[in-house]
Structures are given as structure tokens and as C-alpha cells.
Design a protein around this motif. Structure first.
Motif, mmCIF file in Angstrom:
data_model
loop_
_atom_site.group_PDB
_atom_site.id
_atom_site.type_symbol
_atom_site.label_atom_id
_atom_site.label_comp_id
_atom_site.label_asym_id
_atom_site.label_seq_id
_atom_site.Cartn_x
_atom_site.Cartn_y
_atom_site.Cartn_z
ATOM 1 N N TRP A 227 79.159 83.256 71.791
ATOM 2 C CA TRP A 227 79.370 82.152 70.842
ATOM 3 C C TRP A 227 80.837 81.895 70.587
ATOM 4 C CZ3 TRP A 227 81.684 82.316 66.067
ATOM 5 C CH2 TRP A 227 81.847 83.555 65.461
ATOM 6 N N LEU B 73 82.622 79.128 72.606
ATOM 7 C CA LEU B 73 82.497 77.731 72.183
ATOM 8 C C LEU B 73 83.756 77.238 71.473
ATOM 9 C CD1 LEU B 73 78.826 77.761 70.851
ATOM 10 C CD2 LEU B 73 79.648 76.844 73.026
ATOM 11 N N HIS C 17 75.720 67.576 77.850
ATOM 12 C CA HIS C 17 75.389 67.764 76.444
ATOM 13 C C HIS C 17 74.429 68.937 76.267
ATOM 14 C CE1 HIS C 17 76.629 63.467 76.612
ATOM 15 N NE2 HIS C 17 77.398 63.923 75.652
ATOM 16 N N TRP D 110 78.431 65.751 70.302
ATOM 17 C CA TRP D 110 78.170 65.054 71.567
ATOM 18 C C TRP D 110 79.169 63.937 71.698
ATOM 19 C CZ3 TRP D 110 72.164 64.805 70.984
ATOM 20 C CH2 TRP D 110 71.626 66.059 71.279
ATOM 21 N N SER E 202 73.241 73.413 66.677
ATOM 22 C CA SER E 202 74.488 72.654 66.754
ATOM 23 C C SER E 202 74.614 72.026 68.145
ATOM 24 C CB SER E 202 75.694 73.538 66.436
ATOM 25 O OG SER E 202 75.820 74.586 67.373
ATOM 26 N N LYS E 203 75.389 70.953 68.238
ATOM 27 C CA LYS E 203 75.518 70.172 69.470
ATOM 28 C C LYS E 203 76.890 70.404 70.084
ATOM 29 C CE LYS E 203 72.538 66.725 67.445
ATOM 30 N NZ LYS E 203 72.448 65.403 66.858
ATOM 31 N N TRP E 204 76.923 70.487 71.436
ATOM 32 C CA TRP E 204 78.158 70.763 72.162
ATOM 33 C C TRP E 204 78.229 69.911 73.411
ATOM 34 C CZ3 TRP E 204 81.723 73.787 69.906
ATOM 35 C CH2 TRP E 204 81.284 74.525 68.809
ATOM 36 N N THR E 205 79.449 69.564 73.809
ATOM 37 C CA THR E 205 79.700 68.802 75.031
ATOM 38 C C THR E 205 80.592 69.636 75.942
ATOM 39 O OG1 THR E 205 79.569 66.701 73.853
ATOM 40 C CG2 THR E 205 80.678 66.681 75.979
ATOM 41 N N TRP F 36 84.672 73.511 75.875
ATOM 42 C CA TRP F 36 83.656 72.918 75.000
ATOM 43 C C TRP F 36 84.268 72.039 73.928
ATOM 44 C CZ3 TRP F 36 78.847 73.479 76.575
ATOM 45 C CH2 TRP F 36 78.501 74.590 77.350
ATOM 46 N N LYS F 37 83.557 70.975 73.577
ATOM 47 C CA LYS F 37 83.903 70.129 72.441
ATOM 48 C C LYS F 37 82.703 70.121 71.500
ATOM 49 C CE LYS F 37 87.287 67.210 74.583
ATOM 50 N NZ LYS F 37 88.459 67.745 73.992
ATOM 51 N N GLN F 38 82.982 70.233 70.199
ATOM 52 C CA GLN F 38 81.909 70.259 69.226
ATOM 53 C C GLN F 38 81.333 68.868 69.052
ATOM 54 O OE1 GLN F 38 83.095 71.955 65.505
ATOM 55 N NE2 GLN F 38 81.025 72.560 64.998
ATOM 56 N N GLU G 200 88.576 74.962 73.456
ATOM 57 C CA GLU G 200 88.539 73.504 73.552
ATOM 58 C C GLU G 200 88.782 72.991 74.969
ATOM 59 O OE1 GLU G 200 91.066 71.781 70.602
ATOM 60 O OE2 GLU G 200 89.776 72.471 68.964
#
Length: 73
Positions: A59, A62, A25, A72, A12-15, A68-70, A65
Motif C-alpha cells: 500500500w 501507492l 483505472h 481516476w 479507494s480509486k487509483w490511476t 500511481w495517481k490518486q 506519484e
């Protein structure tokens, strides 16, 4: 934010809201299994896309908010 499931976090991708050393990223590269079989996973390993640096985070962090933002963004 959608509820997270540790079993579905892999790749999964996270910013990061606040970039650290130009890393913004990230990609979940590993879900770290617990020592006791039957327990839920607690940690994931994330890799920065730009620098390839890895770090271990809980985890559930994550879901914060403010950090982290779900995806990219």
C-alpha cells in the motif's frame, strides 16, 4: 498528495501512470491484514476496472506519484 492511511484505503480509486494491458483505472478491493495481530497492514489488493484482473501491491507503493495517481484521472 495527501498522506495515506491503510485503514482508509478500502474502495479507494487509483490511476496507473503507465497503463499495462489497457488497465489504467483500479479500485482497492481488499486490505490484507498482517499475520501478527497488532501489526499494520502492508498489502492491498487492487482490481482493474476494465479487465477485472487483480494484483497485490504494497500500500505504501501507492504514494509513488511516478507510478500511481490518486483518483481516476
Amino acid at each position: 498528495m495527501n498522506p495515506l492511511n491503510a485503514k482508509k484505503l478500502l474502495l479507494s480509486k487509483w490511476t496507473a501512470v503507465q497503463p499495462v494491458q489497457k488497465d489504467k483505472h483500479f479500485l482497492v478491493t481488499k486490505v490484507i491484514e498482517p499475520l501478527v495481530a497488532g501489526d499494520n497492514a502492508e498489502w492491498v489488493e487492487i482490481e482493474a476496472v476494465f479487465s477485472r484482473a487483480t494484483q497485490r501491491v504494497a500500500w505504501r507503493d501507492l504514494q509513488n506519484e511516478e507510478v500511481w495517481k490518486q483518483g481516476w484521472v
